[in-house]
Structure formats: C-alpha cells, structure tokens
Write an enzyme that holds these catalytic residues in place. Structure first.
Site, mmCIF file in Angstrom:
data_model
loop_
_atom_site.group_PDB
_atom_site.id
_atom_site.type_symbol
_atom_site.label_atom_id
_atom_site.label_comp_id
_atom_site.label_asym_id
_atom_site.label_seq_id
_atom_site.Cartn_x
_atom_site.Cartn_y
_atom_site.Cartn_z
ATOM 1 N N LEU A 133 0.919 -1.121 -0.017
ATOM 2 C CA LEU A 133 0.026 -0.228 -0.386
ATOM 3 C C LEU A 133 1.045 1.373 -0.330
ATOM 4 O O LEU A 133 2.061 1.435 1.276
ATOM 5 C CB LEU A 133 -0.895 -0.217 1.296
ATOM 6 C CG LEU A 133 -2.357 -1.060 0.826
ATOM 7 C CD1 LEU A 133 -2.797 -0.812 2.413
ATOM 8 C CD2 LEU A 133 -3.492 -0.464 0.097
ATOM 9 N N ASP A 134 0.689 1.832 -1.522
ATOM 10 C CA ASP A 134 1.355 3.412 -1.093
ATOM 11 C C ASP A 134 1.518 4.768 0.165
ATOM 12 O O ASP A 134 0.624 3.966 1.131
ATOM 13 C CB ASP A 134 1.049 4.467 -1.793
ATOM 14 C CG ASP A 134 0.700 3.822 -3.434
ATOM 15 O OD1 ASP A 134 1.729 2.897 -3.660
ATOM 16 O OD2 ASP A 134 0.434 3.841 -4.167
#
Length: 304
Positions: free
Chosen positions: A37-38
């Site tokens: 996940l960024d």
C-alpha cells in the site's frame, strides 16, 4: 508465532515500515506483508507471521475493496494527489447518468498500463526509479478484474465547484486505482487523478477486523494474542481435503500422492490438505506425472 494479522496501515507509513515495526513488537523475524500500500494510503494490510509467510501469495491473490476520492479537471505526474499538476481543464456539467455510463464501461476485465510512479519492474528496475531520473519507458499493459464500481456520494452532478466524487471499487489483484481514476477522466473527456484512497477489505479481512500497530503493541505487552488469526484463514476460498494419519505422515515428508486420493477435487488447480482441523500442506496436479499430485507448499513442520 504463526498466523495472520489484519493490520490497519496508517497514512504516512510504507508497507515495509509496518513489517519492520512488527518484527520488533512481536520479537520475530519471519514477518511478511501481502501486497504493498502506498505511504499516503491507509487500509487493510494482512501480515503473515511465521509459517503463514508461506501463504502470502494466496492471501495476495484474493480480491480487494477500496474507497477512493476521484478529482476531475486536474491530472498529476503520479496520478494521485502527491504529484505535480501536469494538465487542467474547467469542468462543464457532468450528469450522474454520464458518470454511471463510464463506470459501467470500466466494470469487468479491463486493460491498464501501470503508472510511471509504481513498483512494477521493467528490465530489472522499478518504474519509479526511471520516473525519478526523468526517463520514460514503455510499460507493459496488464489485464485486471473490476468486479463493481459504486458511487458513494449520492447523485449530484459534477462541475467546476464540485469536481470530486467518492467511489467504492471491488477488484482483483494488481489493479491500480490511480490509473482507474485517470481512465474514468479520459472517458469523460477530462484530466483526473485519485485524491484519496483507503483499502477497506483485503481478501477475507475487513476494516472492522483490523488492529493498528499501537493496539498490537499494547496487546503483546498484555500477552493477548487475539490479533492473530490462524493459518487456515489465509486459505478460506481454497478447496480442502481432509486426510488421515497415514497420508499425513507422507505429506510431512513432501511425498507425491496418487491422483485417486484427489478424485473428489480433481478439477481444482490446488487443494489444501487438512489434518485434525489444521492446514498441513497445499498440493497440485503433477505437471508431468499425470497419475500423481505433488506438494506446492508443505506448511506444517515435520517434528519427528
């Protein structure tokens, strides 16, 4: 310690940060996440501990649900709010019907080109490494599954004073929500970007199942392991076969098994073998010996 933790990744942290901190909290090195996940995205991030790290690929393969805010009229270098604005266009009135028509077109199997600012590798280097060096490279397209696109913020028209809308996306693995935002904009005739994102479900874990790092830390100090789900949670959607003592002993040694044992599940590409309620191994048809099945993963340790 073996099992799966449904972690709520908070904004500002990388997925690797979460793994690093959990290794310290749990006092174990065998920790792995199930899909990046960024940093600016928060949401459900299943973490595999101990022998569950062998299941990471199966957990990653499960579907995801996101809630995104999409802004029309501006596009950015990164396709999200962190990038520099590279195009703008004033919005004329966009009716809810026009938006719904585009969402319908983008539901099903679609082709995406990963953003330049992504971890996809081309010629051994990550795309974001090329992007930071100002180098544009040809990116491989990929097919992804969009199961549903549901607008969450009512049926108001979009215009210059109201350029954003909320969207729930149910999708398969490998989907870039940033790129989906850009695709929606293109079909509407406008530059666009993803301005916010939250992952509300990953595989079998929902937002309400999750624990934050600080909650896990507190629970560990109180010797409370209720944040840890059993390995079997990671293979909920996999076909299962109950085995007896004799087969169990063979499986622990990684033995090939006769196809006849799998007659009830012969059409499956892989099967989870269960002994006394516990996951022992994952088997698949042997690619060359058609009358045999072979282990894909032996999960239980042979402690004999």
């Amino acid at each position: 310690m073996n099992g799966i933790i449904p972690l709520w990744k908070e904004r500002g942290m990388t997925s690797h940060d979460c793994v690093f901190k959990l290794r310290k909290i749990l006092h174990t090195k065998k920790v792995g996440h199930t899909g990046t996940l960024d940093p600016e995205v928060e949401g459900v991030l299943p973490i595999c501990i101990g022998r569950a790290t062998k299941l990471a690929e199966y957990v990653t393969d499960e579907g995801k649900v996101y809630v995104a805010e999409i802004t029309l009229g501006k596009s950015t270098t990164t396709e999200d709010a962190t990038g520099e604005i590279i195009a703008t266009k004033d919005l004329a009135e966009i009716s809810p019907e026009a938006l719904q028509s585009v969402l319908t077109k983008l539901t099903g199997k679609i082709t995406q080109i990963p953003p330049m600012f992504s971890a996809v590798k081309v010629n051994g280097k990550k795309l974001y490494e090329y992007a930071r060096a100002g180098i544009e490279v040809e990116r491989p397209s990929r097919q992804v599954d969009i199961y549903s696109l549901t607008r969450l913020d009512g049926l108001a028209s979009l215009n210059e004073s109201n350029p954003t809308f909320q969207l729930e996306i149910s999708c398969g693995k490998g989907t870039y929500i940033r790129t989906l935002a850009v695709m929606i904009g293109e079909l509407l005739g406008y530059p666009a970007h993803m301005s916010k994102l939250e992952r509300t479900r990953s595989g079998f874990f929902k937002k309400e199942d999750c624990f934050t790092l600080s909650e896990i830390d507190e629970m560990m100090q109180a010797n409370d392991l209720n944040f840890l789900y059993p390995l079997e949670k990671g293979i909920e959607s996999m076909t299962k076969l109950i085995i007896d003592d004799e087969i169990h002993a063979k499986v622990l040694n990684g033995a090939l098994l006769p196809k006849a044992l799998f007659v009830s599940v012969e059409n499956e590409s892989r099967v989870a073998l269960i002994f006394e309620g516990k996951l022992t191994a994952i088997y698949k048809p042997h690619p060359e010996k058609k009358d045999l099945w072979k282990p894909e993963k032996v999960i239980e340790l042979n402690e004999a």
